[in-house]
Enzyme design. Structure first.
Site, PDB file in Angstrom:
ATOM      1  N   PHE A  67       0.831  -1.196   0.000  1.00 27.71           N
ATOM      2  CA  PHE A  67       0.000   0.000   0.000  1.00 27.71           C
ATOM      3  C   PHE A  67       0.869   1.251   0.000  1.00 27.71           C
ATOM      4  O   PHE A  67       1.839   1.339   0.766  1.00 27.71           O
ATOM      5  CB  PHE A  67      -0.877   0.039   1.261  1.00 27.71           C
ATOM      6  CG  PHE A  67      -1.875  -1.074   1.359  1.00 27.71           C
ATOM      7  CD1 PHE A  67      -3.166  -0.904   0.885  1.00 27.71           C
ATOM      8  CD2 PHE A  67      -1.524  -2.303   1.924  1.00 27.71           C
ATOM      9  CE1 PHE A  67      -4.095  -1.937   0.975  1.00 27.71           C
ATOM     10  CE2 PHE A  67      -2.445  -3.340   2.020  1.00 27.71           C
ATOM     11  CZ  PHE A  67      -3.728  -3.153   1.535  1.00 27.71           C
ATOM     12  N   ASP A  68       0.501   2.201  -0.814  1.00 30.06           N
ATOM     13  CA  ASP A  68       0.975   3.562  -0.604  1.00 30.06           C
ATOM     14  C   ASP A  68       0.442   4.034   0.750  1.00 30.06           C
ATOM     15  O   ASP A  68      -0.608   3.563   1.207  1.00 30.06           O
ATOM     16  CB  ASP A  68       0.450   4.455  -1.735  1.00 30.06           C
ATOM     17  CG  ASP A  68       0.697   5.915  -1.466  1.00 30.06           C
ATOM     18  OD1 ASP A  68       1.865   6.276  -1.245  1.00 30.06           O
ATOM     19  OD2 ASP A  68      -0.274   6.694  -1.457  1.00 30.06           O
TER      20      ASP A  68
END
Lengths: 235, 235
Positions: free
Chosen positions: A9-10
């Site tokens: 995930f960013d």
């Protein structure tokens, strides 16, 4: 396309709400809090690109420093022309208050349930972020996500921000998987695009009903919240 | 610091007014023309950075194509949600009209007098621009600047946009001078910063009373119009 074996995930904008500073910004700059938040965020991203591209990264500064520089710029830009000496004197105080708020951004509400569902399926999870390690550590602990993430990866290791390929390569190195077998999730369309170009499977979480980048490459899928991550693992 | 032996100008925003499309934009999108112009310009610059950084420039597209893509994005973003079929049908026509306007941007009024004054002193002059060669050729001819420029340099030769060092290196290669002996002039603060980092003497023409980038490096000098170029050559 194979089901992904890991999900990265960013962080900023994807797990953590970069606009959750808006209430304080509005208190400090009545009527201009939202504009300040947008300008700050845009400038922060611009600075990551300038220091990555110029002289092959020789002017790298950690994300915290760039975030602070971007805030200083944004406040100067929205300040009324000919600001008083008193206004200038309060400037550093405003920067400090907003930076303290930035250290403790709100997490989006669905995050933990999605991370738990992935763990229950035996999928490796992690963050691959422009944030520096200290910022990420504090944000992850504040959100109570420590036990739910196998990897917390900062581009600080290579002194190049996304969308530089050395930054995306860190996800492969940490997981021991090829990008084609990893799902990368971002709410930032430029990041979803860069990761797609790099070779990841991608989910763009379009939280604000925006168009996708018009550069000829779509993300693998588009969703409206992190819950859409789970669609990659359905039969 | 030695007096510069050549002056290289950025084109878009510096010699040519990228906001001169505003009148047509306002006709096409009443009440939102200015917002469209700013969004278009910001997205255009963003796209130059994305294609330069991602996979070491493998996704390069010429500036004309990126400018068109940025306009398509900007129109989609400002379009009211749930736009009608008719609105979508006019979309391509709007893009074509605005792109045609972009091909013939207004030049700032002081340009030619400054270029003539430099030629009179025997200083080499040129453009070092993100624009592709065809765009630059049309813009230079439209503005009647052909005889006043010794070099028209496009980053298209290296498929990397400014602030990449290969883009700035083109100025040294064309003039046969080192960057320290060349004055680079830009109205774009990120470009003035990148050129300063690269090693040029720089003039930032701050046309819109903006703050300079907060990244710790100032330009050599700041001015208010291109006329301030001549200050570098006074005794």
């Amino acid at each position: 396309m194979e089901k992904p074996q890991a999900v990265l995930f960013d962080a900023y904008g994807t797990l953590f709400d970069v606009y959750s500073v808006g209430l304080l910004a509005e208190q400090l700059f009545p009527g201009r809090g939202q504009a300040l938040g947008v300008l700050w965020r845009d400038k922060q991203i611009e600075y990551t690109r300038l220091v990555t591209t110029s002289n092959h990264g020789a002017h790298y500064q950690p994300f915290w420093a760039l975030t602070r520089a971007a805030l200083a710029y944004a406040i100067k830009k929205i300040a009324p022309p000919g600001a008083s000496a008193q206004a200038i004197a309060t400037f550093n105080g405003q920067v400090d208050q907003l930076m303290n708020q930035y250290r403790h951004l709100s997490a989006f509400p669905e995050n933990k349930a999605v991370l738990k569902a992935l763990k229950a399926r035996g999928i490796a999870t992690g963050i691959l972020s422009n944030g520096d390690p200290e910022m990420l550590g504090i944000a992850v602990r504040s959100a109570g996500m420590e036990g739910l993430l196998d990897h917390v990866i900062s581009v600080d290791a290579v002194h190049k921000y996304k969308t530089h390929p050395e930054a995306y390569a860190l996800g492969e190195q940490a997981t021991g998987l090829e990008a084609a077998n990893i799902l990368f999730v971002s709410s930032n369309s430029w990041d979803a695009l860069g990761a797609t170009w790099y070779g990841y499977q991608t989910l763009w979480v379009n939280r604000y009903q925006l168009p996708f980048e018009e550069l000829g490459t779509p993300p693998t899928r588009t969703g409206a919240s992190l819950r859409d991550v789970l669609s990659f693992f359905e039969a």
